[in-house]
Each structure stands twice: as structure tokens, then as C-alpha cells.
Design an enzyme around this catalytic site. Structure first.
Site, PDB file in Angstrom:
ATOM      1  N   ASP A  12      32.993  49.243 -86.989  1.00 55.06           N
ATOM      2  CA  ASP A  12      34.445  49.089 -87.057  1.00 55.06           C
ATOM      3  C   ASP A  12      34.761  47.749 -86.427  1.00 55.06           C
ATOM      4  O   ASP A  12      34.326  47.461 -85.316  1.00 55.06           O
ATOM      5  CB  ASP A  12      35.115  50.223 -86.271  1.00 55.06           C
ATOM      6  CG  ASP A  12      36.627  50.100 -86.262  1.00 55.06           C
ATOM      7  OD1 ASP A  12      37.251  50.405 -87.292  1.00 55.06           O
ATOM      8  OD2 ASP A  12      37.182  49.680 -85.232  1.00 55.06           O
TER       9      ASP A  12
ATOM     10  N   GLU B 185      33.822  47.701 -92.972  1.00 57.82           N
ATOM     11  CA  GLU B 185      35.070  47.775 -93.734  1.00 57.82           C
ATOM     12  C   GLU B 185      35.148  46.561 -94.655  1.00 57.82           C
ATOM     13  O   GLU B 185      34.857  45.449 -94.232  1.00 57.82           O
ATOM     14  CB  GLU B 185      36.265  47.724 -92.785  1.00 57.82           C
ATOM     15  CG  GLU B 185      36.275  48.812 -91.739  1.00 57.82           C
ATOM     16  CD  GLU B 185      36.915  48.325 -90.456  1.00 57.82           C
ATOM     17  OE1 GLU B 185      38.077  48.652 -90.232  1.00 57.82           O
ATOM     18  OE2 GLU B 185      36.262  47.599 -89.690  1.00 57.82           O
TER      19      GLU B 185
ATOM     20  N   ASP C  64      37.645  53.823 -81.818  1.00 58.94           N
ATOM     21  CA  ASP C  64      36.948  52.897 -82.715  1.00 58.94           C
ATOM     22  C   ASP C  64      35.573  53.419 -83.123  1.00 58.94           C
ATOM     23  O   ASP C  64      35.083  53.121 -84.204  1.00 58.94           O
ATOM     24  CB  ASP C  64      36.817  51.516 -82.056  1.00 58.94           C
ATOM     25  CG  ASP C  64      38.177  50.854 -81.879  1.00 58.94           C
ATOM     26  OD1 ASP C  64      39.143  51.312 -82.528  1.00 58.94           O
ATOM     27  OD2 ASP C  64      38.282  49.900 -81.099  1.00 58.94           O
TER      28      ASP C  64
END
Ligand SMILES: [Zn+2]
Length: 304
Positions: A106, A191, A270
Site C-alpha cells: 500500500d 495499487e 495501511d
């Protein structure tokens, strides 16, 4: 210049938007390329101490590392008062032994640069902030100096030097971090930044965007060379879903600790997001993290 004017007249004749050629001062020339350096134009001499450049002559060089593989192109470039020759070489990939471990990352909010699904919190090195403060000081003093003055010119050079240093420090950090991830995991899931921009609020994540793009590029090419996988996934809701039971919380962004109201699982926010990112890649999730106490919190990778 001839080329520029020929292009200009051609566009005028064709009735296109012409665009009169502009002056290009020496400050604006900062690189040129020998496109076939392997065959012609460039030659390494003196056992790697000098390089012969066609049209310029033999220049003394300090090689940062030995050339590998087959030279394709060479680019001469200037950064401030420093000159470099960048060789692009074609080499064989250098695969690492097979590794089945997968990790999700993340891209973190301050102070974390990134957080992994295994609970590792990676901070950007402190010296960034220090250097940034110094930079701001120099920037302010530049504006106080008279335009065109010698002092201003010197300060501007110092400013450029500080910018370069920060850029180099950042690159160094990216390389070391990417190297660690690639060595340790066969698959890294992150991501997808193109989607991230739309999916997440700018306030939460926008500040470091540029840094992440550069990092992910470094990560991708290192993985490719090592024969490992880097996967980008849609980050939508990754910071809202409970990784244990799948419950979706409406607005958890500002809480650091994530406690699922549905199943009671408690994780670092996170880390939970990173686990979700990993799960998005279609990898069967590793159940090690599925316990109710926060796992591995506070561990950070120190940058040597
Ligand atoms: Zn839950």
C-alpha cells in the site's frame, strides 16, 4: 538552425501553424545522443579511463561501473556543472531463483512511503526532509538577489546542486527498496496509479504521487530483469474493506487502527489495505495475518 527554418517554411507553405524558430541558448542544450554508439561515434579508450566522442575528441571519464553486454546508444548530458555519458547496453536477463512468496504493498500516507501486507512499515529516509528545508532556504535567498547578478548566478548553481542531490537520494532509496522487495518476493502487487488518482482523494495521497510513479518504474524493471512479477491492481475500496471478513466500512481513511465492526479484526489500516491489494491479484490469501491482534506493527525497514 537550417533544419528548424526548413521545417518552419514547410509549415508556412502547407498553411499550417508555423511557429517561428526560437533561440535556444547554451543553457537549454543539455544532452545529445549517439544513436549507434555500438558501431560508430563512440569508443572506450585507455582501459576504461577515457571515451572518444566523434567530433569532440577523447575525454577523460570516471566509469561508475563496468560496461556490460552490447553497447546500443550513448547520450552525453549535462546536469548543472556535471557532465555524464549514459550508455544503453543490451544484456541478458539475470533471473533469480523461483520464489512463491507474494506481497501486497500500500503506497502509504506520511510518514510511510509504503506498507506491506506482512506488516512492514517503510518510512522515507529522514534526510529528505532535512534537505528539503535547506532547499527552501536557498530558494528564498535567490529571490533576494538582483537579477543577472553574479551572486544570484552562484546561488542558482547551488540551488541546482541541492536539487540534484535530493533527486539522487530519492533514486538511491527507490533502488534499495525495490531491490529488497524483488529479492524477497516472487510477486509484488501494488495499487495501479492510473486508477489510484481517481479512486482516492487527492488530500490523502496526492502529495507523493510523482515519487511513487518513479519507484514503481524502478520496481518493474528490476523485477523484469530478475524474472519476477509485479502486478498493478484496482485500488478501489482497498482501504475500506476488512481483509478478514470483507465488511466494507464507509469512511475509515483517517483512523490508523482498523477494527472491523463486523468481525472484530484489528489491524493497522495501511497493512489492511496492503492485504486487500494482495488479495486483488487473485492470489490465495495467506491466512497468517488472519488473527485479531495487529501483526508486526512498528517494524520498519531502515535504509542503510
Ligand atoms: Zn471483518
Amino acid at each position: 538552425m537550417d533544419k528548424a527554418f526548413q521545417g518552419f517554411f514547410r509549415r508556412v507553405r502547407a498553411g499550417q501553424k508555423a511557429g517561428y524558430p526560437r533561440f535556444k541558448g547554451r543553457e537549454r542544450y543539455d544532452s545529445f545522443t549517439f544513436p549507434q554508439a555500438g558501431q560508430t561515434g563512440v569508443k572506450v579508450q585507455g582501459g576504461g579511463k577515457r571515451v572518444f566522442l566523434h567530433g569532440i575528441g577523447s575525454v577523460k571519464c570516471k566509469f561508475h561501473r563496468p560496461l556490460e553486454g552490447e553497447v546500443k546508444t550513448a547520450t552525453v548530458k549535462r546536469e548543472g556543472e556535471h557532465w555524464y555519458i549514459v550508455f544503453v547496453c543490451e544484456t541478458e536477463p539475470n533471473p533469480l531463483p523461483e520464489n512463491r512468496a507474494a506481497v501486497g504493498i500500500d503506497l502509504g500516507t506520511n510518514p510511510h512511503f509504503l506498507v506491506t501486507s506482512e506488516g512492514e512499515l517503510v518510512e522515507a529516509p529522514r534526510y529528505f526532509q532535512k534537505a528539503q528545508a535547506k532547499l527552501a532556504r536557498t530558494q528564498r535567498s535567490v529571490t533576494k538577489k538582483r537579477r543577472g547578478s553574479n551572486r544570484r548566478r552562484k546561488l542558482k548553481m547551488r540551488l541546482a546542486r541541492q536539487h540534484r542531490k535530493i533527486a539522487n537520494q530519492r533514486k538511491d532509496f527507490h533502488h534499495k527498496l525495490a531491490r529488497r522487495l524483488v529479492n524477497r518476493y516472487g510477486t509484488v502487487v501494488h495499487e495501479d496509479l492510473n486508477i489510484l488518482g481517481l479512486a482516492r482523494s487527492r488530500t490523502a495521497k496526492g502529495v507523493q504521487d510523482a515519487g511513487w510513479a518513479a519507484f514503481l518504474q524502478t520496481l518493474a524493471y528490476k523485477a523484469e530483469e530478475a524474472g519476477r512479477r509485479v502486478v498493478g491492481v484496482d485500488p478501489k475500496h482497498t482501504s475500506q474493506d476488512c481483509p478478514v471478513c470483507g465488511h466494507r466500512e464507509k469512511k475509515p481513511l483517517w483512523v490508523r487502527e482498523f477494527t472491523c465492526p463486523a468481525c472484530g479484526a484489528s489491524l493497522h489500516r495501511d497493512v489492511a489495505a496492503a492485504i486487500n491489494v494482495l488479495a486483488r491479484s487473485g492470489r490465495a490469501p495467506d491466512r497468517r495475518w488472519a488473527r485479531t491482534e495487529p501483526s508486526g506493527m512498528g517494524t520498519a525497514w531502515a535504509v542503510p
